[in-house]
Design a protein around this motif. Structure first.
Motif, PDB file in Angstrom:
ATOM      1  N   VAL A  54       0.818  -1.209   0.000  1.00 36.71           N
ATOM      2  CA  VAL A  54       0.000   0.000   0.000  1.00 36.71           C
ATOM      3  C   VAL A  54       0.856   1.265   0.000  1.00 36.71           C
ATOM      4  O   VAL A  54       1.970   1.271   0.533  1.00 36.71           O
ATOM      5  CB  VAL A  54      -0.969  -0.008   1.209  1.00 36.71           C
ATOM      6  N   ARG A  55       0.370   2.325  -0.649  1.00 37.13           N
ATOM      7  CA  ARG A  55       0.979   3.657  -0.619  1.00 37.13           C
ATOM      8  C   ARG A  55      -0.119   4.679  -0.424  1.00 37.13           C
ATOM      9  O   ARG A  55      -1.254   4.447  -0.815  1.00 37.13           O
ATOM     10  CB  ARG A  55       1.660   3.976  -1.967  1.00 37.13           C
ATOM     11  N   TRP A  56       0.260   5.817   0.133  1.00 36.12           N
ATOM     12  CA  TRP A  56      -0.687   6.903   0.335  1.00 36.12           C
ATOM     13  C   TRP A  56      -0.254   8.063  -0.558  1.00 36.12           C
ATOM     14  O   TRP A  56       0.812   8.635  -0.357  1.00 36.12           O
ATOM     15  CB  TRP A  56      -0.684   7.298   1.820  1.00 36.12           C
ATOM     16  N   VAL A 100      -0.969 -10.426   0.293  1.00 37.11           N
ATOM     17  CA  VAL A 100      -1.462  -9.211   0.942  1.00 37.11           C
ATOM     18  C   VAL A 100      -1.019  -9.216   2.410  1.00 37.11           C
ATOM     19  O   VAL A 100      -1.187 -10.217   3.106  1.00 37.11           O
ATOM     20  CB  VAL A 100      -3.006  -9.130   0.839  1.00 37.11           C
ATOM     21  N   ASN A 101      -0.442  -8.105   2.847  1.00 39.58           N
ATOM     22  CA  ASN A 101       0.008  -7.995   4.242  1.00 39.58           C
ATOM     23  C   ASN A 101      -1.166  -7.672   5.164  1.00 39.58           C
ATOM     24  O   ASN A 101      -1.949  -6.778   4.868  1.00 39.58           O
ATOM     25  CB  ASN A 101       1.027  -6.866   4.381  1.00 39.58           C
ATOM     26  N   LEU A 102      -1.260  -8.388   6.268  1.00 41.19           N
ATOM     27  CA  LEU A 102      -2.267  -8.050   7.274  1.00 41.19           C
ATOM     28  C   LEU A 102      -1.559  -7.708   8.570  1.00 41.19           C
ATOM     29  O   LEU A 102      -0.593  -8.358   8.946  1.00 41.19           O
ATOM     30  CB  LEU A 102      -3.222  -9.223   7.528  1.00 41.19           C
ATOM     31  N   ILE A 144       4.692 -16.365   6.640  1.00 41.65           N
ATOM     32  CA  ILE A 144       5.239 -15.613   7.768  1.00 41.65           C
ATOM     33  C   ILE A 144       6.240 -14.618   7.199  1.00 41.65           C
ATOM     34  O   ILE A 144       7.250 -15.006   6.603  1.00 41.65           O
ATOM     35  CB  ILE A 144       5.930 -16.515   8.804  1.00 41.65           C
ATOM     36  N   ASP A 145       5.940 -13.340   7.380  1.00 44.12           N
ATOM     37  CA  ASP A 145       6.746 -12.254   6.829  1.00 44.12           C
ATOM     38  C   ASP A 145       7.922 -11.940   7.766  1.00 44.12           C
ATOM     39  O   ASP A 145       7.846 -12.203   8.969  1.00 44.12           O
ATOM     40  CB  ASP A 145       5.847 -11.007   6.705  1.00 44.12           C
ATOM     41  N   ASP A 146       8.974 -11.371   7.214  1.00 40.21           N
ATOM     42  CA  ASP A 146      10.137 -10.927   7.995  1.00 40.21           C
ATOM     43  C   ASP A 146      10.619 -12.022   8.948  1.00 40.21           C
ATOM     44  O   ASP A 146      10.970 -11.742  10.094  1.00 40.21           O
ATOM     45  CB  ASP A 146       9.798  -9.665   8.805  1.00 40.21           C
ATOM     46  N   ASP A 160      13.729 -12.529   6.275  1.00 42.83           N
ATOM     47  CA  ASP A 160      13.830 -11.076   6.388  1.00 42.83           C
ATOM     48  C   ASP A 160      15.006 -10.516   5.585  1.00 42.83           C
ATOM     49  O   ASP A 160      16.084 -11.096   5.536  1.00 42.83           O
ATOM     50  CB  ASP A 160      13.975 -10.676   7.857  1.00 42.83           C
ATOM     51  N   GLN A 161      14.753  -9.349   4.991  1.00 41.98           N
ATOM     52  CA  GLN A 161      15.759  -8.670   4.162  1.00 41.98           C
ATOM     53  C   GLN A 161      17.101  -8.497   4.860  1.00 41.98           C
ATOM     54  O   GLN A 161      18.133  -8.513   4.208  1.00 41.98           O
ATOM     55  CB  GLN A 161      15.325  -7.253   3.827  1.00 41.98           C
ATOM     56  N   ALA A 162      17.070  -8.296   6.171  1.00 45.18           N
ATOM     57  CA  ALA A 162      18.299  -8.005   6.905  1.00 45.18           C
ATOM     58  C   ALA A 162      19.318  -9.139   6.732  1.00 45.18           C
ATOM     59  O   ALA A 162      20.508  -8.882   6.544  1.00 45.18           O
ATOM     60  CB  ALA A 162      17.988  -7.802   8.383  1.00 45.18           C
ATOM     61  N   GLY A 174      12.791  -8.884  -4.839  1.00 49.93           N
ATOM     62  CA  GLY A 174      13.708  -7.783  -4.545  1.00 49.93           C
ATOM     63  C   GLY A 174      13.890  -6.853  -5.718  1.00 49.93           C
ATOM     64  O   GLY A 174      13.453  -7.149  -6.835  1.00 49.93           O
ATOM     65  N   PHE A 175      14.562  -5.726  -5.438  1.00 48.06           N
ATOM     66  CA  PHE A 175      14.730  -4.679  -6.440  1.00 48.06           C
ATOM     67  C   PHE A 175      15.456  -5.169  -7.695  1.00 48.06           C
ATOM     68  O   PHE A 175      15.253  -4.654  -8.777  1.00 48.06           O
ATOM     69  CB  PHE A 175      15.486  -3.478  -5.847  1.00 48.06           C
ATOM     70  N   LEU A 176      16.347  -6.175  -7.558  1.00 43.54           N
ATOM     71  CA  LEU A 176      17.061  -6.683  -8.736  1.00 43.54           C
ATOM     72  C   LEU A 176      16.074  -7.292  -9.735  1.00 43.54           C
ATOM     73  O   LEU A 176      16.213  -7.126 -10.948  1.00 43.54           O
ATOM     74  CB  LEU A 176      18.086  -7.753  -8.322  1.00 43.54           C
TER      75      LEU A 176
END
Ligand code: C2E
Ligand code: MG
Ligand code: MG
Length: 326
Positions: free
Chosen positions: A100-102, A157-159, A217-219, A241-243, A296-298
């Motif tokens: 989502v973006r605002w 979809v993230n909840l 399961i995210d992150d 997770d990205q880290a 990912g961005f790549l």
């Protein structure tokens, strides 16, 4: 401390104090005392807090953002971007994650990190989340209808925790799927470890599973889920997770964690997605380690609907040309 039915019971209270000046109404005093009581609870409970200028400013700011979020919803200022998730083993697109973006009239595009927490605190995340869910399912339906994707394609979809703890979410998910005329397995719900561990989540998880919806399961790796619990949960996917992915090429510990999570997913029969894949070096290492899915961005950044449509069609054309030349 008192005893009742052979049990020792300890009672404590959190107190909020508001001091009224001239013109203060009973309503505003109660509201301020309430805000002070919540700060007392936040700061460890069994204590008292006074409603002061600092709290007045914070309450004011929250109120402003809350009003702004409501207005944004009414004016249709939220939009969804889509980021591809690819299957590295079969060289195909698995699906997209909806983010989502605002679109703020003055501030420009505001990222979720700037408003999701507040939206969750104030409860308006329910309405925003319902919009994102409906929009994402509808978009998949539209892409299926015009032949851009097939029925293997999914949307994630993230909840947030607050949405997931409310059993009502199961009906919301069911109607989003029905309205968009997509298959339940085409929807994946992403929640964090903390959300899954919360009270009430197990029931929702079970009921979503019965619907045929997938859960990720995210992150993963940043919360504190217990391994025994993980085994009993009916989840389908772990998202590393990205880290860890960020450090995996240079840091031995990060690389070990990624390897462990891949093995964990494999032995529990779960899909694993590496998040934050932003360099070919990382992608190569992930392939070498046998990571099944990546994002990912790549591969691609989150995109608006038009760009996502173009991207999906380009990939399909590319795959078709490879097939026809071999
Ligand atoms: P997330 O679910 O872990 O989403 C992945 C985030 O990583 C996205 O940030 C995405 O743009 C970013 N990302 C993807 N690939 C890369 C990469 O290669 N490098 C880097 N540095 N970042 C990458 P975004 O869109 O800003 O979202 C941030 C978080 O906000 C999400 O993390 C999710 O927790 C939350 N969020 C987003 N949309 C929603 C929503 O509709 N509802 C709720 N409740 N939360 C949402
Ligand atoms: Mg996510
Ligand atoms: Mg994530």
């Amino acid at each position: 401390l008192f005893r009742s039915a052979g049990q020792t019971i300890r009672l404590s209270g959190s107190i909020g104090v508001a001091i009224g000046g001239p013109g203060a109404s009973a309503g505003s005093l109660l509201r301020d005392a309430d805000a002070a009581m919540y700060r007392a609870k936040e700061r460890g409970k069994a204590r008292w807090e006074i409603f002061d200028d600092e709290l007045r400013d914070a309450t004011q700011r929250r109120l402003e953002i809350e009003t702004a979020l409501h207005t944004a919803l009414e004016r249709g200022e939220f939009l969804v971007e889509y980021q591809p998730i690819v299957d590295l083993t079969a060289d195909r697109i698995e699906g997209l994650e909806a983010l989502v973006r605002w679109r703020h009239p003055e501030r420009g595009v505001v990222p979720p990190s700037d408003f999701v927490d507040l939206a969750e605190e104030t409860g308006i995340i329910g309405a925003i989340g319902e919009f994102v869910l409906g929009e994402a399912c509808r978009q998949i339906g539209a892409w299926m209808a015009d032949g851009t994707v097939d029925s293997r394609f999914s949307v994630s979809v993230n909840l947030s925790a607050r949405q997931f703890e409310d059993e009502h979410i199961v009906d919301i998910v069911r109607s989003a799927i029905a309205d968009a005329a997509i298959e339940p397995h085409q929807l994946c719900i992403e929640v964090t470890e903390g959300t899954l561990m919360a009270n009430g989540s197990a029931v929702v998880l079970e009921r979503l599973h019965d619907l045929g919806v997938r859960v990720a399961i995210d992150d993963f790796g940043t919360g504190y889920s217990s391994m025994t619990y993980l085994h009993r949960l009916t989840v389908d996917t772990l998202k590393i997770d990205q880290a860890f992915v960020a450090g995996m090429c240079d840091d031995r510990l990060d690389r070990t964690i990624v390897e462990l999570l891949l093995r964990l997913g494999d032995s529990l029969g779960l899909q694993v997605v590496a998040e934050g894949v932003d360099s070919s070096k990382k992608l190569a290492l992930l392939k070498e380690l046998g990571c099944p899915w990546a994002q990912g961005f790549l591969i691609a950044k989150p995109m608006r609907v038009n760009d996502a449509t173009r991207w999906l069609r380009q990939q399909a054309a590319l795959a078709a040309s490879i097939v026809s030349t071999t």
